[in-house]
Design an enzyme around this catalytic site. Structure first.
Site, short mmCIF file in Angstrom:
data_model
loop_
_atom_site.label_atom_id
_atom_site.label_comp_id
_atom_site.label_asym_id
_atom_site.label_seq_id
_atom_site.Cartn_x
_atom_site.Cartn_y
_atom_site.Cartn_z
N ASP A 124 0.88 -1.17 0.00
CA ASP A 124 0.00 0.00 0.00
C ASP A 124 0.92 1.23 0.00
O ASP A 124 1.81 1.33 0.84
CB ASP A 124 -0.88 -0.02 1.25
CG ASP A 124 -1.99 1.01 1.22
OD1 ASP A 124 -1.76 2.14 0.72
OD2 ASP A 124 -3.09 0.70 1.69
N HIS A 181 -10.24 -6.03 -1.68
CA HIS A 181 -8.85 -6.03 -1.24
C HIS A 181 -8.79 -6.25 0.26
O HIS A 181 -9.62 -5.79 1.01
CB HIS A 181 -8.10 -4.77 -1.65
CG HIS A 181 -8.74 -3.49 -1.26
ND1 HIS A 181 -9.89 -3.01 -1.82
CD2 HIS A 181 -8.37 -2.56 -0.34
CE1 HIS A 181 -10.20 -1.85 -1.29
NE2 HIS A 181 -9.29 -1.55 -0.38
N HIS A 204 -6.31 -5.86 3.51
CA HIS A 204 -5.14 -5.18 4.04
C HIS A 204 -4.44 -6.12 5.02
O HIS A 204 -5.08 -6.64 5.94
CB HIS A 204 -5.55 -3.92 4.81
CG HIS A 204 -6.22 -2.88 4.00
ND1 HIS A 204 -5.55 -1.78 3.50
CD2 HIS A 204 -7.52 -2.74 3.61
CE1 HIS A 204 -6.41 -1.01 2.84
NE2 HIS A 204 -7.60 -1.58 2.89
#
Length: 129
Positions: A28, A92, A94
């Site tokens: 990220d 998505h 994390h």
């Protein structure tokens, strides 16, 4: 085509961590903590529970060695997962190295990491894969 699909296709550069036929993992660029990785399916689906079963069954086994590598590269109490998904309409997960609940606030003080920091984090994580 979503931003993540463009990253997967190589149209937008990324700091790739791992890839297989169904998933792609990359850093990220606005990390909550150093070593923050996103795991995305290679199919465009907005909501995690709309994924086909084989993707739901596969996302955590794909993420597990990455999380273990993050744990070694960035010593922390644990690597946790968050699935928020509002900022990009593409599922998505994390993977965030955390030492406390404050590390889970991925929106607080969102700051873009420097390319050198990202390249170093990428190399450290890949070392442990």
């Amino acid at each position: 085509m979503t931003l993540f699909s463009k990253i997967i296709a190589g149209e937008i550069p990324s700091y790739k961590i791992a890839e297989n036929d169904r998933f792609f993992a990359f850093l990220d660029i606005f990390p909550a903590t150093a070593g923050h990785v996103l795991v995305v399916p290679k199919i465009e689906t907005d909501r995690i529970f709309d994924l086909p079963v084989e993707y739901l069954e596969g996302i955590l086994p794909f993420a597990q060695p990455i999380a273990k590598a993050i744990q070694q590269a960035f010593p922390c109490d644990r690597v946790n997962i968050l699935t928020l998904g509002f900022e990009v309409p593409h599922v998505h997960v994390h993977l965030i190295p955390m030492n406390g609940m404050g590390d889970a606030d991925i929106l607080a003080g969102k700051k873009k990491a420097e390319p050198e920091e990202l390249a170093a984090a990428q190399a450290k994580i890949i070392t442990y894969l």
